[in-house]
Design a protein around this motif. Structure first.
Motif, PDB file in Angstrom:
ATOM      1  N   TYR A  24     -45.707  67.471  67.097  1.00  0.00           N
ATOM      2  CA  TYR A  24     -45.853  67.530  65.637  1.00  0.00           C
ATOM      3  C   TYR A  24     -44.548  67.090  64.991  1.00  0.00           C
ATOM      4  O   TYR A  24     -43.480  67.384  65.508  1.00  0.00           O
ATOM      5  CB  TYR A  24     -46.203  68.955  65.213  1.00  0.00           C
ATOM      6  CG  TYR A  24     -47.537  69.420  65.742  1.00  0.00           C
ATOM      7  CD1 TYR A  24     -48.679  69.337  64.956  1.00  0.00           C
ATOM      8  CD2 TYR A  24     -47.667  69.926  67.031  1.00  0.00           C
ATOM      9  CE1 TYR A  24     -49.913  69.748  65.441  1.00  0.00           C
ATOM     10  CE2 TYR A  24     -48.902  70.337  67.527  1.00  0.00           C
ATOM     11  CZ  TYR A  24     -50.017  70.249  66.723  1.00  0.00           C
ATOM     12  OH  TYR A  24     -51.237  70.654  67.205  1.00  0.00           O
ATOM     13  N   ASP A  58     -43.194  69.262  59.074  1.00  0.00           N
ATOM     14  CA  ASP A  58     -44.143  70.361  58.878  1.00  0.00           C
ATOM     15  C   ASP A  58     -45.573  69.846  58.767  1.00  0.00           C
ATOM     16  O   ASP A  58     -46.453  70.542  58.254  1.00  0.00           O
ATOM     17  CB  ASP A  58     -43.730  71.234  57.685  1.00  0.00           C
ATOM     18  CG  ASP A  58     -43.552  70.417  56.431  1.00  0.00           C
ATOM     19  OD1 ASP A  58     -43.891  69.207  56.456  1.00  0.00           O
ATOM     20  OD2 ASP A  58     -43.084  70.980  55.418  1.00  0.00           O
ATOM     21  N   ASP A  59     -45.816  68.618  59.247  1.00  0.00           N
ATOM     22  CA  ASP A  59     -47.189  68.107  59.247  1.00  0.00           C
ATOM     23  C   ASP A  59     -48.003  68.901  60.274  1.00  0.00           C
ATOM     24  O   ASP A  59     -47.648  68.941  61.449  1.00  0.00           O
ATOM     25  CB  ASP A  59     -47.189  66.610  59.622  1.00  0.00           C
ATOM     26  CG  ASP A  59     -48.558  65.981  59.401  1.00  0.00           C
ATOM     27  OD1 ASP A  59     -49.518  66.710  59.057  1.00  0.00           O
ATOM     28  OD2 ASP A  59     -48.668  64.760  59.584  1.00  0.00           O
ATOM     29  N   ARG A  64     -52.643  74.569  61.545  1.00  0.00           N
ATOM     30  CA  ARG A  64     -52.411  73.618  62.635  1.00  0.00           C
ATOM     31  C   ARG A  64     -53.752  73.004  63.085  1.00  0.00           C
ATOM     32  O   ARG A  64     -54.762  73.710  63.191  1.00  0.00           O
ATOM     33  CB  ARG A  64     -51.743  74.360  63.790  1.00  0.00           C
ATOM     34  CG  ARG A  64     -51.435  73.483  64.952  1.00  0.00           C
ATOM     35  CD  ARG A  64     -50.508  74.187  65.911  1.00  0.00           C
ATOM     36  NE  ARG A  64     -49.122  73.961  65.539  1.00  0.00           N
ATOM     37  CZ  ARG A  64     -48.140  73.826  66.426  1.00  0.00           C
ATOM     38  NH1 ARG A  64     -48.382  73.908  67.714  1.00  0.00           N
ATOM     39  NH2 ARG A  64     -46.918  73.623  66.029  1.00  0.00           N
ATOM     40  N   GLY A  90     -52.817  73.883  55.355  1.00  0.00           N
ATOM     41  CA  GLY A  90     -51.548  74.123  56.054  1.00  0.00           C
ATOM     42  C   GLY A  90     -51.770  74.809  57.393  1.00  0.00           C
ATOM     43  O   GLY A  90     -50.889  75.491  57.911  1.00  0.00           O
TER      44      GLY A  90
END
Ligand code: DC
Length: 223
Positions: free
Chosen positions: A68, A71-72, A27, A25
């Motif tokens: 983005y 929430d990928d 970035r 999770g």
């Protein structure tokens, strides 16, 4: 937490870094895509690849952004001045042009500043050539991924075929060896493992095996 993943062309960095970012999770920051976006912008706007001053100016002014979705943690688009270059940066023409752009110190200084800014306030998996050595020398986890030139050429061919390009295996091996040579012998931030990096040869390993191993290392550091 900064996880720095460095290594030569087609060593599996991107696949591993993306999968690791999703697993954790964190970035995902793809610094190669930034140099590629700049090379693509130079080709598109007709800036000669030997015009150091013009390229430095381009790097300074280029507005390169990752977009983005939801929430990928893996970006869905790369843009330059709002122009979508996500596909255009993966062509053989950009492959051939990018080393010329990436060896210019002023270009690197502008990109490094931007990379640090992008990571501010996030847990990140950052992928590149000089992440553990220059961009984030204090990264908590540093990994240097390698694989044999032949394995890397096979991976590159699979990627390219997926994108609709066909290339000769021997030519791809030769290109990879030439790009390694260019990237590791340039004066500005040459490709080399950080002294405190874990070197991992991924030849014969699956993506899952590599990601499992790295996720374990990160969780040990977090604990
Ligand atoms: O990882 P990649 O193939 O997308 O990288 C494209 C080019 O950019 C490659 O020739 C090396 C250069 N690069 C660099 O010099 N420094 C980085 N941090 C990332 C990429």
């Amino acid at each position: 937490m900064i996880v720095a993943i460095d290594g030569p062309a087609a060593s599996g960095k991107s696949t591993v870094a993306r999968a690791l970012a999703r697993r954790l999770g964190y970035r995902y920051l793809d610094t190669g895509a930034m140099y590629r976006a700049l090379a693509e912008e130079a080709l598109t706007s007709g800036v000669p690849l030997d015009d150091v001053e013009a390229l430095a100016l381009l790097a300074h002014d280029a507005h390169i952004a990752f977009e983005y979705e939801g929430d990928d943690p893996v970006y869905s688009r790369v843009t330059v001045h709002g122009r979508d270059v996500t596909r255009a940066i993966r062509t053989p023409a950009v492959d051939a042009a990018v080393s010329a752009v990436a060896r210019i110190p002023e270009v690197r200084a502008a990109m490094v500043a931007e990379q640090r800014r992008c990571a501010e306030g996030f847990d990140v998996v950052v992928e590149g050539r000089d992440i553990g050595t220059v961009v984030f020398p204090d990264a908590e986890v540093k990994v240097y991924l390698t694989a044999s030139p032949e394995e890397r050429a096979s991976r590159r061919l699979r990627d390219r075929e997926g994108a609709g390009y066909r290339e000769e295996f021997e030519k791809v091996v030769a290109d990879i060896v030439a790009r390694d040579e260019a990237d590791s012998t340039r004066d500005a931030s040459p490709l080399k493992p950080a002294k405190d990096a874990l070197t991992l040869d991924t030849t014969g390993l699956t993506v899952e095996q590599v990601v499992d191993r790295l996720a374990r290392i990160v969780s040990e550091r977090v604990a």
